[in-house]
Design a protein around this motif. Structure first.
Motif, PDB file in Angstrom:
ATOM      1  N   GLU A 113       0.861  -1.189   0.000  1.00 20.46           N
ATOM      2  CA  GLU A 113       0.000   0.000   0.000  1.00 20.46           C
ATOM      3  C   GLU A 113       0.893   1.233   0.000  1.00 20.46           C
ATOM      4  O   GLU A 113       1.556   1.539   0.992  1.00 20.46           O
ATOM      5  N   ASN A 114       0.927   1.904  -1.137  1.00 20.90           N
ATOM      6  CA  ASN A 114       1.736   3.098  -1.301  1.00 20.90           C
ATOM      7  C   ASN A 114       0.904   4.329  -0.929  1.00 20.90           C
ATOM      8  O   ASN A 114      -0.317   4.286  -0.925  1.00 20.90           O
ATOM      9  N   MET A 115       1.587   5.443  -0.632  1.00 21.61           N
ATOM     10  CA  MET A 115       0.913   6.696  -0.265  1.00 21.61           C
ATOM     11  C   MET A 115      -0.042   6.465   0.906  1.00 21.61           C
ATOM     12  O   MET A 115      -1.155   6.988   0.952  1.00 21.61           O
ATOM     13  N   SER A 116       0.407   5.657   1.856  1.00 18.93           N
ATOM     14  CA  SER A 116      -0.417   5.238   2.995  1.00 18.93           C
ATOM     15  C   SER A 116      -0.276   6.244   4.132  1.00 18.93           C
ATOM     16  O   SER A 116       0.449   6.036   5.100  1.00 18.93           O
ATOM     17  N   GLY A 117      -0.980   7.358   4.008  1.00 18.36           N
ATOM     18  CA  GLY A 117      -0.884   8.408   5.020  1.00 18.36           C
ATOM     19  C   GLY A 117       0.319   9.303   4.779  1.00 18.36           C
ATOM     20  O   GLY A 117       1.225   8.969   4.015  1.00 18.36           O
ATOM     21  N   PHE A 118       0.310  10.443   5.427  1.00 15.92           N
ATOM     22  CA  PHE A 118       1.412  11.405   5.332  1.00 15.92           C
ATOM     23  C   PHE A 118       1.909  11.700   6.732  1.00 15.92           C
ATOM     24  O   PHE A 118       1.152  12.138   7.601  1.00 15.92           O
ATOM     25  N   VAL A 119       3.184  11.412   6.980  1.00 14.35           N
ATOM     26  CA  VAL A 119       3.789  11.685   8.287  1.00 14.35           C
ATOM     27  C   VAL A 119       4.424  13.065   8.231  1.00 14.35           C
ATOM     28  O   VAL A 119       5.378  13.293   7.472  1.00 14.35           O
ATOM     29  N   CYS A 120       3.911  13.996   9.025  1.00 22.17           N
ATOM     30  CA  CYS A 120       4.448  15.356   9.043  1.00 22.17           C
ATOM     31  C   CYS A 120       5.891  15.323   9.557  1.00 22.17           C
ATOM     32  O   CYS A 120       6.144  14.811  10.659  1.00 22.17           O
ATOM     33  N   PRO A 121       6.848  15.859   8.801  1.00 17.10           N
ATOM     34  CA  PRO A 121       8.249  15.808   9.243  1.00 17.10           C
ATOM     35  C   PRO A 121       8.518  16.636  10.492  1.00 17.10           C
ATOM     36  O   PRO A 121       9.510  16.413  11.182  1.00 17.10           O
ATOM     37  N   LYS A 122       7.612  17.585  10.803  1.00 18.80           N
ATOM     38  CA  LYS A 122       7.821  18.429  11.985  1.00 18.80           C
ATOM     39  C   LYS A 122       7.132  17.860  13.220  1.00 18.80           C
ATOM     40  O   LYS A 122       7.763  17.608  14.236  1.00 18.80           O
ATOM     41  N   CYS A 123       5.795  17.659  13.131  1.00 17.14           N
ATOM     42  CA  CYS A 123       5.068  17.222  14.326  1.00 17.14           C
ATOM     43  C   CYS A 123       4.939  15.702  14.432  1.00 17.14           C
ATOM     44  O   CYS A 123       4.514  15.182  15.465  1.00 17.14           O
ATOM     45  N   LYS A 124       5.276  14.987  13.355  1.00 19.81           N
ATOM     46  CA  LYS A 124       5.258  13.520  13.298  1.00 19.81           C
ATOM     47  C   LYS A 124       3.849  12.924  13.309  1.00 19.81           C
ATOM     48  O   LYS A 124       3.698  11.700  13.384  1.00 19.81           O
ATOM     49  N   ASN A 125       2.819  13.763  13.243  1.00 21.05           N
ATOM     50  CA  ASN A 125       1.455  13.244  13.159  1.00 21.05           C
ATOM     51  C   ASN A 125       1.203  12.692  11.759  1.00 21.05           C
ATOM     52  O   ASN A 125       1.782  13.153  10.777  1.00 21.05           O
ATOM     53  N   THR A 126       0.300  11.697  11.683  1.00 25.15           N
ATOM     54  CA  THR A 126      -0.035  11.087  10.397  1.00 25.15           C
ATOM     55  C   THR A 126      -1.399  11.558   9.926  1.00 25.15           C
ATOM     56  O   THR A 126      -2.378  11.512  10.683  1.00 25.15           O
ATOM     57  N   SER A 127      -1.467  12.020   8.685  1.00 27.03           N
ATOM     58  CA  SER A 127      -2.738  12.430   8.084  1.00 27.03           C
ATOM     59  C   SER A 127      -3.060  11.470   6.941  1.00 27.03           C
ATOM     60  O   SER A 127      -2.172  11.053   6.193  1.00 27.03           O
ATOM     61  N   GLN A 128      -4.346  11.133   6.795  1.00 27.01           N
ATOM     62  CA  GLN A 128      -4.784  10.258   5.709  1.00 27.01           C
ATOM     63  C   GLN A 128      -5.138  11.115   4.502  1.00 27.01           C
ATOM     64  O   GLN A 128      -6.198  11.707   4.432  1.00 27.01           O
ATOM     65  N   ILE A 129      -4.217  11.204   3.538  1.00 26.93           N
ATOM     66  CA  ILE A 129      -4.464  11.990   2.326  1.00 26.93           C
ATOM     67  C   ILE A 129      -5.443  11.247   1.413  1.00 26.93           C
ATOM     68  O   ILE A 129      -6.310  11.836   0.785  1.00 26.93           O
ATOM     69  N   PHE A 130      -5.283   9.922   1.329  1.00 30.97           N
ATOM     70  CA  PHE A 130      -6.195   9.073   0.564  1.00 30.97           C
ATOM     71  C   PHE A 130      -6.886   8.122   1.536  1.00 30.97           C
ATOM     72  O   PHE A 130      -6.383   7.023   1.796  1.00 30.97           O
ATOM     73  N   PRO A 131      -8.017   8.524   2.103  1.00 35.43           N
ATOM     74  CA  PRO A 131      -8.661   7.713   3.146  1.00 35.43           C
ATOM     75  C   PRO A 131      -9.041   6.314   2.646  1.00 35.43           C
ATOM     76  O   PRO A 131      -9.608   6.173   1.559  1.00 35.43           O
ATOM     77  N   PRO A 132      -8.713   5.287   3.433  1.00 37.05           N
ATOM     78  CA  PRO A 132      -9.070   3.910   3.056  1.00 37.05           C
ATOM     79  C   PRO A 132     -10.535   3.633   3.401  1.00 37.05           C
ATOM     80  O   PRO A 132     -10.846   2.985   4.398  1.00 37.05           O
ATOM     81  N   THR A 133     -11.436   4.102   2.561  1.00 40.70           N
ATOM     82  CA  THR A 133     -12.871   4.065   2.881  1.00 40.70           C
ATOM     83  C   THR A 133     -13.420   2.643   3.017  1.00 40.70           C
ATOM     84  O   THR A 133     -14.433   2.429   3.684  1.00 40.70           O
ATOM     85  N   THR A 134     -12.752   1.663   2.365  1.00 42.14           N
ATOM     86  CA  THR A 134     -13.229   0.275   2.456  1.00 42.14           C
ATOM     87  C   THR A 134     -12.236  -0.615   3.200  1.00 42.14           C
ATOM     88  O   THR A 134     -12.264  -1.837   3.070  1.00 42.14           O
ATOM     89  N   GLY A 135     -11.355   0.004   3.976  1.00 42.09           N
ATOM     90  CA  GLY A 135     -10.400  -0.789   4.752  1.00 42.09           C
ATOM     91  C   GLY A 135      -9.023  -0.885   4.148  1.00 42.09           C
ATOM     92  O   GLY A 135      -8.119  -1.499   4.720  1.00 42.09           O
ATOM     93  N   GLY A 136      -8.835  -0.285   2.956  1.00 40.87           N
ATOM     94  CA  GLY A 136      -7.513  -0.239   2.347  1.00 40.87           C
ATOM     95  C   GLY A 136      -6.980  -1.602   1.941  1.00 40.87           C
ATOM     96  O   GLY A 136      -7.715  -2.595   1.841  1.00 40.87           O
ATOM     97  N   ALA A 137      -5.670  -1.639   1.704  1.00 42.70           N
ATOM     98  CA  ALA A 137      -5.038  -2.872   1.218  1.00 42.70           C
ATOM     99  C   ALA A 137      -5.112  -3.994   2.254  1.00 42.70           C
ATOM    100  O   ALA A 137      -5.220  -5.165   1.890  1.00 42.70           O
ATOM    101  N   GLN A 138      -5.077  -3.632   3.543  1.00 42.17           N
ATOM    102  CA  GLN A 138      -5.101  -4.675   4.573  1.00 42.17           C
ATOM    103  C   GLN A 138      -6.394  -5.486   4.502  1.00 42.17           C
ATOM    104  O   GLN A 138      -6.382  -6.717   4.526  1.00 42.17           O
TER     105      GLN A 138
END
Length: 279
Positions: A190-215
């Motif tokens: 699963e590529n592009m799996s969230g975005f980890v902010c390099p400053k605050c280290k929080n993860t944002s879902q840029i492409f939300p896995p609406t059906t559960g994603g690759a897992q």
């Protein structure tokens, strides 16, 4: 008189492991992964690695590998691939074009002929890993590469997706293709799996896995999920500059995800026996 498949089988006896990188949809980072898988495998100086780009109409590997403007040379033993490192060879139709902007406007039979030449006429030498970067979909190039390597044996396919359902939908078609042609699946990334902010280290879902994603998909289809690679703008920057992201930013979450995935692929190949090859 040997057939093309027999000629390719003889040529491929010097290649230990053959891995296809597939994706149902374009723009999911398949060529980026193919390039970084090749870099990571070649980081072991004792291994010989080759990267073959069979995306005939959209060859991006020369740019990503920092080889734009390079050309293929003919020798007595065939076409000589272009080398990034002493142990990392690359072949792409991009090396045969006058300009990166040239369009390849070919029907299926001509694409098929070029793939045959790549496999039969390139002087690959003794290779531990041959990574084959394919275009999106389940069409001419995929059928050709599977047919030509059928007797030589393919270790398996790595399938790239992004988390959203529109990508997973096409990936399911790719998985169905693999099963129909009896191509083993090493696993899904699963590529592009969230975005980890390099400053605050929080993860944002840029492409939300609406059906559960690759897992969720892997659980439903009983396939291994090799890992998730987070979005990192520095990956795109490294590709544009023709550099390896893994050596540019080795301690980033994305680079560590890549290394974990590559180790799983190494382990799969180590345990893969000839009896498991595509027949």
């Amino acid at each position: 008189m040997l057939t093309a498949i027999e000629e390719i089988r003889q040529k491929m006896t010097s290649v230990k492991h053959k891995i296809l990188v597939l994706s149902g949809k374009g723009g999911v980072g398949k060529s980026t992964f193919s390039a970084h898988l090749s870099h990571a495998l070649a980081s072991d100086d004792s291994k010989e690695v080759a990267l073959l780009d069979v995306d005939i109409c959209g060859p991006s590997i020369p740019k990503i590998m920092g080889l734009e403007g390079e050309q293929v040379h003919q020798s007595g033993s065939g076409w000589s691939p272009v080398y990034v490192e002493d142990n990392l060879a690359v072949m792409s139709i991009g090396f045969l074009l006058n300009s990166p902007d040239d369009a390849v406007i070919w029907r299926g039979p001509k694409k098929n002929g070029m793939i045959k030449q790549f496999l039969r006429d390139v002087d690959w030498g003794e290779v531990d890993y041959l990574i084959i970067d394919t275009p999106p979909g389940t069409s001419d190039e995929h059928l050709s590469i599977v047919q030509y390597l059928s007797s030589a044996g393919i270790d398996g396919a790595v399938i790239i997706t992004t988390p959203q359902e529109v990508s997973l939908q096409d990936v399911r078609k790719e998985i169905r293709f693999c099963k129909k042609v009896k191509l083993p699946i090493i696993g899904v990334i699963e590529n592009m799996s969230g975005f980890v902010c390099p400053k605050c280290k929080n993860t944002s879902q840029i492409f939300p896995p609406t059906t559960g994603g690759a897992q969720r998909m892997c659980e439903e289809l009983n396939l291994p999920l090799l890992g998730r690679v987070p979005l990192d703008p520095r990956i795109g920057k490294s590709c544009d500059e023709g550099k390896s992201f893994l050596t540019e930013v080795p301690d980033s979450p994305a680079a560590m995800a890549y290394q974990s995935i590559v180790q799983k692929i190494r382990d799969y190949c180590s345990s893969h026996s000839a009896s498991d090859d595509l027949s």
